[in-house]
Design a protein around this motif. Structure first.
Motif: not given
Length: 301
Positions: A257-258, A273-275, A278
């Protein structure tokens, strides 16, 4: 992370490199180990369960030297040199009883994938004297390694046979191929090839993700993203439509997820941290005094 900064405010003084650990659950950073910045490219890896740190340092004289891989036992304070025949090291990733690396071996022009058996201390090399390994990622669950590599001879030929006016960048990118091999480094399976600079590899359940650029250092141009399904052996292509991920061994979280990566967001360079859902970046560590050299995402602990 390996993070380098001046030991004092004197910019002519010594530079120290720290191995830092960021825990995604506690969201805390701690300094695990510190060593002198002597390598051409300082690398570090923290094996938290076994309380070991792996790192690179220069060994030798001005006439005969190279960057070698060391391991420090944080409990016993024992320090061990694991290699003696490398010149420059680009990756170090331990897994189980093996340490995998990407390095230039002394006496060769190639950049090889290799492994050190941490029990016998024997070294195994993958590839030949014409291979240049750009990036790797490990699938530790299935004991597979994926490598981006290209031909040294093809690159030299392309450099010598550029078309167009002198002074312009007319370099034809060599063919980059993504290979799959096993932990014994016996396999050499080609997954796909492309005339893009495939500069970074990531993996998540059943997928190898490759980031590629048409030209070197195209910071403003979106990277091409190749998603290779290892089960179906199919490829899907897309463009990375947000902030560019820097080289530095980005990878997915355990659940996919990240993505944890080095990036520059709002003029701040650091660990983000990249979601995935979103498309939002969250700054985790954006130092102003020192410099993050590289990161490794360690999953499953």
């Amino acid at each position: 992370m390996t993070y380098s900064e001046y030991a004092t405010t004197d910019e002519n003084g010594a530079i120290k490199t720290q191995i830092l650990s960021y825990d995604t659950d506690t969201k805390k950073i701690k300094t695990v180990f510190q060593f002198d910045y002597t390598a051409q490219y300082p690398l570090g890896f923290y094996d938290k369960p076994n309380q070991l740190v792996y790192y690179t340092q220069r060994v030798g004289t001005d006439k005969d030297h190279g960057d070698q891989i060391f391991v420090k036992d944080l409990l016993s304070e024992k320090n061990t040199q694991l290699t003696d025949n490398l010149f420059a090291v680009n990756y170090i990733i331990p897994s189980g009883d093996q340490l995998f690396f990407v390095a230039n071996v002394k006496g060769e022009q190639a950049i090889r994938l290799g492994a050190v058996d941490l029990n016998s201390m024997e070294m195994t090399l993958w590839g030949d004297d014409d291979i240049l390994v750009e990036a790797i990622t490990l699938d530790q669950n299935n004991k597979k390694i994926y490598a981006s590599a290209y031909s040294l001879k093809e690159r030299q030929y392309n450099l010598a046979h550029q078309d167009g006016p002198v002074g312009q960048n007319n370099f034809k990118m060599p063919t980059y191929t993504i290979y799959e091999t096993d932990y014994n480094l016996k396999e050499k399976t080609k997954l796909f090839s492309n005339n893009y600079w495939i500069r970074m590899l990531m993996n998540k359940e059943g997928h190898v993700i490759a980031f590629g650029d048409k030209k070197y250092n195209q910071g403003q141009v979106p990277s091409m993203v190749v998603d290779y399904d290892t089960g179906n052996k199919t490829i899907s292509l897309s463009k990375w439509g947000t902030t560019r991920l820097q080289r530095g061994e980005a990878n997915y979280s355990y659940d996919g997820s990240k993505i944890y990566a080095i990036a520059v967001v709002k003029n701040e360079r650091g660990l983000f941290e990249y979601d995935v859902k979103s498309n939002q970046f969250t700054a985790l560590f954006t130092p102003t005094a020192g410099f993050i050299n590289n990161i490794q995402v360690v999953r499953g602990f």
